[in-house]
Design an enzyme around this catalytic site. Structure first.
Site, short mmCIF file in Angstrom:
data_model
loop_
_atom_site.label_atom_id
_atom_site.label_comp_id
_atom_site.label_asym_id
_atom_site.label_seq_id
_atom_site.Cartn_x
_atom_site.Cartn_y
_atom_site.Cartn_z
N TYR A 233 0.85 -1.20 0.00
CA TYR A 233 0.00 0.00 0.00
C TYR A 233 0.88 1.25 0.00
O TYR A 233 0.69 2.16 -0.82
CB TYR A 233 -0.92 -0.03 1.23
N1 NAP Z 1 -9.10 6.75 5.48
C1 NAP Z 1 -7.97 7.32 5.76
O1 NAP Z 1 -7.68 7.63 6.92
C2 NAP Z 1 -6.96 7.63 4.67
C3 NAP Z 1 -5.74 8.25 5.01
C4 NAP Z 1 -4.84 8.57 4.00
C5 NAP Z 1 -5.17 8.27 2.67
N2 NAP Z 1 -6.35 7.65 2.39
C6 NAP Z 1 -6.65 7.37 1.01
O2 NAP Z 1 -7.93 7.92 0.70
C7 NAP Z 1 -8.56 7.12 -0.31
C8 NAP Z 1 -9.93 6.67 0.17
O3 NAP Z 1 -9.74 5.90 1.33
P1 NAP Z 1 -10.97 5.37 2.22
O4 NAP Z 1 -10.47 5.38 3.60
O5 NAP Z 1 -12.20 6.09 1.86
O6 NAP Z 1 -11.02 3.85 1.70
P2 NAP Z 1 -12.24 2.80 1.80
O7 NAP Z 1 -13.12 3.17 2.91
O8 NAP Z 1 -11.61 1.44 1.81
O9 NAP Z 1 -12.97 3.03 0.41
C9 NAP Z 1 -12.24 2.73 -0.77
C10 NAP Z 1 -13.15 2.71 -1.96
O10 NAP Z 1 -12.37 2.19 -3.05
C11 NAP Z 1 -13.09 1.13 -3.65
N3 NAP Z 1 -12.23 0.10 -4.22
C12 NAP Z 1 -11.37 -0.71 -3.58
N4 NAP Z 1 -10.85 -1.60 -4.43
C13 NAP Z 1 -11.39 -1.34 -5.64
C14 NAP Z 1 -11.29 -1.93 -6.92
N5 NAP Z 1 -10.51 -3.01 -7.12
N6 NAP Z 1 -11.99 -1.43 -7.94
C15 NAP Z 1 -12.81 -0.38 -7.76
N7 NAP Z 1 -12.97 0.22 -6.56
C16 NAP Z 1 -12.28 -0.25 -5.51
C17 NAP Z 1 -13.92 0.54 -2.53
O11 NAP Z 1 -14.98 -0.20 -3.08
P3 NAP Z 1 -15.96 -1.09 -2.16
O12 NAP Z 1 -16.89 -0.10 -1.57
O13 NAP Z 1 -16.57 -2.00 -3.12
O14 NAP Z 1 -15.09 -1.74 -1.14
C18 NAP Z 1 -14.33 1.78 -1.76
O15 NAP Z 1 -15.49 2.36 -2.32
C19 NAP Z 1 -7.60 5.97 -0.58
O16 NAP Z 1 -6.82 6.28 -1.71
C20 NAP Z 1 -6.74 5.90 0.65
O17 NAP Z 1 -5.48 5.35 0.39
C21 NAP Z 1 -7.25 7.34 3.35
#
Ligand code: NAP
Length: 263
Positions: A166
């Site tokens: 990741y």
């Molecule tokens: N949350 C944090 O604290 C945090 C911190 C730093 C950076 N980020 C970044 O922010 C972004 C969003 O994170 P999040 O926390 O919202 O993540 P999340 O809750 O896991 O949501 C991720 C989304 O991406 C989709 N996804 C995953 N694999 C996929 C695939 N193979 N094809 C199409 N869609 C896919 C998921 O689909 P499903 O709904 O079907 O699972 C979900 O809708 C990411 O890039 C993450 O690295 C997050």
């Protein structure tokens, strides 16, 4: 972020594609972009979740969104070309591309890292944004003011233990963002930047830290102003930068071509 006041119609008439729009930050961003007038293309792998966001946007009176189900893990170059063709025939151009989707399964030491999982994570978090951007460049070029956003995570810069593929993919995506920003700066009106949302309460965070109180993290809705800023006209001339969503103010932004820009 306290001092940015996005206009109510900031994104009026803009066509913006959001990956991972069914949950977490992507879902919150799609809703907010729609609330400011964008036509949002909801891309993700779980149709049920995309339909839910579609309904929420319609109910809120946002411009009619579009759903594009796509699993970035198995998508081939042809799938990306097909997507570009559909967007071309439906909309004729693309004004914004938010690379938000990401796969992360849990903290694991490199010594035990499953090799298949390593490939899967690099596919979704690094190869997919590359292929998607490449396929959509022609449509972004047709926009008078296009913006591409990659999503960063500071664990990649710090090389933090156990974040595995990741963090490696996020580091690669930052290099890709800067490279694209340089390549597109002189001959196109496409700007390319990254947002690090900081830790927020999403399904991903709850998977990484099971058992912790969800209330200890801010909600995704609280970090979205910088997304609006970068996708709207206020950020014209801003290129190749990484924004920390939880520690950001437009007054600190260095614009491309400004004498203050670091060399
Ligand atoms: N949350 C944090 O604290 C945090 C911190 C730093 C950076 N980020 C970044 O922010 C972004 C969003 O994170 P999040 O926390 O919202 O993540 P999340 O809750 O896991 O949501 C991720 C989304 O991406 C989709 N996804 C995953 N694999 C996929 C695939 N193979 N094809 C199409 N869609 C896919 C998921 O689909 P499903 O709904 O079907 O699972 C979900 O809708 C990411 O890039 C993450 O690295 C997050």
């Amino acid at each position: 972020m306290q001092d940015y006041q996005p206009a109510a119609d900031l994104l009026k008439d803009r066509i913006i594609l959001v990956t991972g729009a069914g949950d977490g930050i992507g879902r919150a961003a799609a809703r907010r972009l729609g609330a400011h007038g964008a036509t949002v293309i909801l891309l993700g792998r779980t149709i049920r979740k995309l339909e839910q966001v579609y309904d929420e946007l319609e109910k809120a009176g946002a411009p009619k969104p579009a759903i594009y189900p796509m699993n970035l893990e198995g998508a081939t170059p042809k799938d990306y070309t097909d997507l570009a063709q559909v967007i071309e025939s439906e909309f004729g151009r693309l004004d914004g591309l938010l690379h938000n989707a990401a796969l992360f399964q849990g903290l694991t030491p490199i010594a035990n890292y499953n090799i298949e999982l390593w490939y899967r994570i690099l596919q979704v978090n690094l190869n997919a944004p590359f292929m998607l951007t490449q396929a959509l460049l022609g449509l972004l070029n047709r926009s008078a003011d296009a913006s591409v956003i990659f999503t960063a995570d500071r664990v990649s810069e710090e090389g933090q233990a156990y974040w595995g593929a990741y963090a490696v993919a996020k580091g690669g995506a930052q290099t890709l963002m800067k490279m694209l920003a340089s390549e597109l700066e002189t001959n196109t009106s496409i700007r390319v930047n990254s947002i690090d949302p900081g830790r927020v309460c999403t399904p991903m965070t709850l998977r990484i830290y099971p058992g912790r109180e969800p209330e200890q993290w801010p909600t995704p809705e609280t970090v979205l102003d910088v997304y609006l800023y970068l996708l709207g006209p206020d950020s014209q001339g801003v290129n190749g930068q990484i924004f920390r969503a939880q520690d950001w103010s437009p007054s600190t932004v260095v614009r491309a071509g400004s004498p203050d820009q670091p060399g």
